[in-house]
Design a protein around this motif. Structure first.
Motif, PDB file in Angstrom:
ATOM      1  N   ALA A   1       2.253  -4.677  20.150  1.00  0.00           N
ATOM      2  CA  ALA A   1       2.439  -4.262  18.752  1.00  0.00           C
ATOM      3  C   ALA A   1       1.800  -5.290  17.832  1.00  0.00           C
ATOM      4  O   ALA A   1       2.119  -6.478  17.906  1.00  0.00           O
ATOM      5  CB  ALA A   1       3.926  -4.127  18.433  1.00  0.00           C
ATOM      6  N   VAL A   2       0.873  -4.813  16.990  1.00  0.00           N
ATOM      7  CA  VAL A   2       0.190  -5.699  16.051  1.00  0.00           C
ATOM      8  C   VAL A   2       0.114  -5.041  14.683  1.00  0.00           C
ATOM      9  O   VAL A   2       0.263  -3.824  14.547  1.00  0.00           O
ATOM     10  CB  VAL A   2      -1.247  -6.055  16.513  1.00  0.00           C
ATOM     11  N   ASP A   3      -0.130  -5.871  13.672  1.00  0.00           N
ATOM     12  CA  ASP A   3      -0.417  -5.408  12.318  1.00  0.00           C
ATOM     13  C   ASP A   3      -1.820  -5.868  11.956  1.00  0.00           C
ATOM     14  O   ASP A   3      -2.137  -7.059  12.093  1.00  0.00           O
ATOM     15  CB  ASP A   3       0.577  -5.985  11.303  1.00  0.00           C
ATOM     16  N   VAL A   4      -2.642  -4.935  11.507  1.00  0.00           N
ATOM     17  CA  VAL A   4      -3.968  -5.245  10.978  1.00  0.00           C
ATOM     18  C   VAL A   4      -3.786  -5.385   9.467  1.00  0.00           C
ATOM     19  O   VAL A   4      -3.355  -4.436   8.811  1.00  0.00           O
ATOM     20  CB  VAL A   4      -4.985  -4.124  11.309  1.00  0.00           C
ATOM     21  N   ILE A   5      -4.088  -6.562   8.940  1.00  0.00           N
ATOM     22  CA  ILE A   5      -3.784  -6.887   7.541  1.00  0.00           C
ATOM     23  C   ILE A   5      -5.076  -6.956   6.732  1.00  0.00           C
ATOM     24  O   ILE A   5      -6.059  -7.580   7.156  1.00  0.00           O
ATOM     25  CB  ILE A   5      -3.023  -8.224   7.462  1.00  0.00           C
ATOM     26  N   PHE A   6      -5.044  -6.313   5.554  1.00  0.00           N
ATOM     27  CA  PHE A   6      -6.231  -6.226   4.706  1.00  0.00           C
ATOM     28  C   PHE A   6      -5.791  -5.955   3.281  1.00  0.00           C
ATOM     29  O   PHE A   6      -4.614  -5.691   3.033  1.00  0.00           O
ATOM     30  CB  PHE A   6      -7.159  -5.095   5.201  1.00  0.00           C
ATOM     31  N   CYS A   7      -6.735  -6.000   2.343  1.00  0.00           N
ATOM     32  CA  CYS A   7      -6.388  -5.718   0.957  1.00  0.00           C
ATOM     33  C   CYS A   7      -7.479  -4.908   0.289  1.00  0.00           C
ATOM     34  O   CYS A   7      -8.659  -5.227   0.418  1.00  0.00           O
ATOM     35  CB  CYS A   7      -6.182  -7.028   0.191  1.00  0.00           C
ATOM     36  N   PHE A   8      -7.068  -3.848  -0.405  1.00  0.00           N
ATOM     37  CA  PHE A   8      -7.985  -3.073  -1.233  1.00  0.00           C
ATOM     38  C   PHE A   8      -8.204  -3.813  -2.545  1.00  0.00           C
ATOM     39  O   PHE A   8      -9.319  -4.038  -2.949  1.00  0.00           O
ATOM     40  CB  PHE A   8      -7.434  -1.663  -1.504  1.00  0.00           C
ATOM     41  N   GLY A   9      -7.131  -4.194  -3.202  1.00  0.00           N
ATOM     42  CA  GLY A   9      -7.185  -5.020  -4.394  1.00  0.00           C
ATOM     43  C   GLY A   9      -8.235  -4.622  -5.418  1.00  0.00           C
ATOM     44  O   GLY A   9      -9.011  -5.464  -5.860  1.00  0.00           O
ATOM     45  N   LEU A  10      -8.261  -3.361  -5.807  1.00  0.00           N
ATOM     46  CA  LEU A  10      -9.279  -2.877  -6.738  1.00  0.00           C
ATOM     47  C   LEU A  10      -9.053  -3.380  -8.161  1.00  0.00           C
ATOM     48  O   LEU A  10      -9.980  -3.376  -8.968  1.00  0.00           O
ATOM     49  CB  LEU A  10      -9.323  -1.350  -6.725  1.00  0.00           C
TER      50      LEU A  10
ATOM     51  N   ARG B   1       1.015  -5.842  -2.115  1.00  0.00           N
ATOM     52  CA  ARG B   1      -0.228  -6.206  -1.446  1.00  0.00           C
ATOM     53  C   ARG B   1       0.022  -7.415  -0.570  1.00  0.00           C
ATOM     54  O   ARG B   1       0.905  -8.203  -0.853  1.00  0.00           O
ATOM     55  CB  ARG B   1      -1.306  -6.540  -2.486  1.00  0.00           C
ATOM     56  N   PRO B   2      -0.739  -7.670   0.440  1.00  0.00           N
ATOM     57  CA  PRO B   2      -1.786  -6.819   0.987  1.00  0.00           C
ATOM     58  C   PRO B   2      -1.206  -5.637   1.751  1.00  0.00           C
ATOM     59  O   PRO B   2       0.013  -5.494   1.843  1.00  0.00           O
ATOM     60  CB  PRO B   2      -2.552  -7.760   1.923  1.00  0.00           C
ATOM     61  N   ARG B   3      -2.077  -4.826   2.305  1.00  0.00           N
ATOM     62  CA  ARG B   3      -1.690  -3.654   3.094  1.00  0.00           C
ATOM     63  C   ARG B   3      -1.765  -4.019   4.565  1.00  0.00           C
ATOM     64  O   ARG B   3      -2.431  -4.992   4.950  1.00  0.00           O
ATOM     65  CB  ARG B   3      -2.644  -2.471   2.853  1.00  0.00           C
ATOM     66  N   SER B   4      -1.131  -3.208   5.406  1.00  0.00           N
ATOM     67  CA  SER B   4      -1.299  -3.373   6.848  1.00  0.00           C
ATOM     68  C   SER B   4      -1.150  -2.024   7.530  1.00  0.00           C
ATOM     69  O   SER B   4      -0.519  -1.109   7.004  1.00  0.00           O
ATOM     70  CB  SER B   4      -0.290  -4.369   7.418  1.00  0.00           C
ATOM     71  N   ILE B   5      -1.781  -1.944   8.681  1.00  0.00           N
ATOM     72  CA  ILE B   5      -1.620  -0.792   9.567  1.00  0.00           C
ATOM     73  C   ILE B   5      -1.044  -1.333  10.864  1.00  0.00           C
ATOM     74  O   ILE B   5      -1.607  -2.251  11.468  1.00  0.00           O
ATOM     75  CB  ILE B   5      -2.955  -0.061   9.826  1.00  0.00           C
ATOM     76  N   GLY B   6       0.097  -0.782  11.274  1.00  0.00           N
ATOM     77  CA  GLY B   6       0.731  -1.198  12.514  1.00  0.00           C
ATOM     78  C   GLY B   6       0.238  -0.354  13.668  1.00  0.00           C
ATOM     79  O   GLY B   6       0.056   0.856  13.535  1.00  0.00           O
ATOM     80  N   VAL B   7       0.012  -1.016  14.808  1.00  0.00           N
ATOM     81  CA  VAL B   7      -0.446  -0.329  16.013  1.00  0.00           C
ATOM     82  C   VAL B   7       0.469  -0.734  17.158  1.00  0.00           C
ATOM     83  O   VAL B   7       0.570  -1.914  17.479  1.00  0.00           O
ATOM     84  CB  VAL B   7      -1.905  -0.707  16.364  1.00  0.00           C
ATOM     85  N   ALA B   8       1.141   0.253  17.743  1.00  0.00           N
ATOM     86  CA  ALA B   8       2.017  -0.006  18.880  1.00  0.00           C
ATOM     87  C   ALA B   8       1.517   0.770  20.095  1.00  0.00           C
ATOM     88  O   ALA B   8       1.209   1.956  19.993  1.00  0.00           O
ATOM     89  CB  ALA B   8       3.452   0.405  18.565  1.00  0.00           C
ATOM     90  N   ASP B   9       1.431   0.086  21.222  1.00  0.00           N
ATOM     91  CA  ASP B   9       1.072   0.728  22.488  1.00  0.00           C
ATOM     92  C   ASP B   9       2.368   1.124  23.168  1.00  0.00           C
ATOM     93  O   ASP B   9       3.194   0.280  23.496  1.00  0.00           O
ATOM     94  CB  ASP B   9       0.285  -0.251  23.356  1.00  0.00           C
ATOM     95  N   MET B  10       2.532   2.435  23.348  1.00  0.00           N
ATOM     96  CA  MET B  10       3.746   2.957  23.959  1.00  0.00           C
ATOM     97  C   MET B  10       3.504   3.407  25.406  1.00  0.00           C
ATOM     98  O   MET B  10       4.252   4.194  25.954  1.00  0.00           O
ATOM     99  CB  MET B  10       4.278   4.126  23.131  1.00  0.00           C
ATOM    100  N   GLY B  11       2.429   2.917  26.016  1.00  0.00           N
ATOM    101  CA  GLY B  11       2.117   3.281  27.392  1.00  0.00           C
ATOM    102  C   GLY B  11       1.106   4.406  27.457  1.00  0.00           C
ATOM    103  O   GLY B  11      -0.066   4.185  27.724  1.00  0.00           O
ATOM    104  N   ASP B  12       1.537   5.616  27.144  1.00  0.00           N
ATOM    105  CA  ASP B  12       0.643   6.780  27.213  1.00  0.00           C
ATOM    106  C   ASP B  12       0.091   7.182  25.852  1.00  0.00           C
ATOM    107  O   ASP B  12      -0.735   8.077  25.749  1.00  0.00           O
ATOM    108  CB  ASP B  12       1.365   7.967  27.843  1.00  0.00           C
ATOM    109  N   LYS B  13       0.538   6.480  24.802  1.00  0.00           N
ATOM    110  CA  LYS B  13       0.079   6.812  23.445  1.00  0.00           C
ATOM    111  C   LYS B  13       0.169   5.577  22.561  1.00  0.00           C
ATOM    112  O   LYS B  13       0.821   4.590  22.892  1.00  0.00           O
ATOM    113  CB  LYS B  13       0.912   7.937  22.845  1.00  0.00           C
ATOM    114  N   PHE B  14      -0.514   5.684  21.420  1.00  0.00           N
ATOM    115  CA  PHE B  14      -0.402   4.687  20.371  1.00  0.00           C
ATOM    116  C   PHE B  14       0.393   5.305  19.225  1.00  0.00           C
ATOM    117  O   PHE B  14       0.226   6.481  18.916  1.00  0.00           O
ATOM    118  CB  PHE B  14      -1.778   4.287  19.831  1.00  0.00           C
ATOM    119  N   VAL B  15       1.242   4.515  18.606  1.00  0.00           N
ATOM    120  CA  VAL B  15       1.887   4.911  17.368  1.00  0.00           C
ATOM    121  C   VAL B  15       1.271   4.020  16.291  1.00  0.00           C
ATOM    122  O   VAL B  15       1.361   2.795  16.355  1.00  0.00           O
ATOM    123  CB  VAL B  15       3.415   4.751  17.421  1.00  0.00           C
ATOM    124  N   VAL B  16       0.602   4.666  15.341  1.00  0.00           N
ATOM    125  CA  VAL B  16      -0.116   3.954  14.293  1.00  0.00           C
ATOM    126  C   VAL B  16       0.544   4.323  12.970  1.00  0.00           C
ATOM    127  O   VAL B  16       0.731   5.505  12.670  1.00  0.00           O
ATOM    128  CB  VAL B  16      -1.612   4.344  14.294  1.00  0.00           C
TER     129      VAL B  16
END
Length: 130
Positions: free
Chosen positions: A70-79, A90-105
């Motif tokens: 499980a990780v968070d990809v961290i970034f900023c739009f900051g327009l 801010r900032p924003r993040s997208i979480g990615v979890a590996d559940m074995g047979d699938k990813f939950v994003v």
């Protein structure tokens, strides 16, 4: 992609992506794909990747046994910086979890429509097999 409330107060978007639906077979590959999308948008700044799984394990926290990574990809739009309070979302993040047979994003809804549209497109783009 589903839009829902986490803990009845946090508006989030969630996609469950079977590994059979994507060329990505590891969290690192998903992260790489998201980093490419971030880099392609001149209005977005990549900040880093936080390994939430490793952190929680290090502090001997509780981890659902179905979660393999499980990780968070961290970034900023900051327009814009219309006021100092906007820094709270801010900032924003997208979480990615590996559940074995699938990813939950997942990601929290941003207060800015273009950011939501971009993040939703990036996540939907992970369904890239076939």
């Amino acid at each position: 992609m589903k839009q829902t409330l986490l803990q009845e107060k946090y508006p989030i978007f969630v996609a469950e992506i079977d590994k059979s639906e994507t060329r990505c077979q590891s969290v690192d590959e998903v992260v790489s794909g998201l980093k490419d999308k971030i880099a392609a948008n001149p209005k977005v700044q990549f900040i880093g990747v936080f390994d939430h799984y490793a952190h929680t394990r290090r502090i001997e926290g509780e981890i659902n046994p179905d979660i393999k990574a499980a990780v968070d990809v961290i970034f900023c739009f900051g327009l814009a910086l219309p006021n100092p309070q906007v820094l709270a979302v801010r900032p924003r993040s997208i979480g990615v979890a590996d559940m074995g047979d699938k990813f939950v994003v997942s990601f929290m809804e941003a207060p800015m429509r273009p950011a939501n549209e971009a993040m939703e497109a990036w996540v939907k783009g992970l369904r890239n097999k076939g």
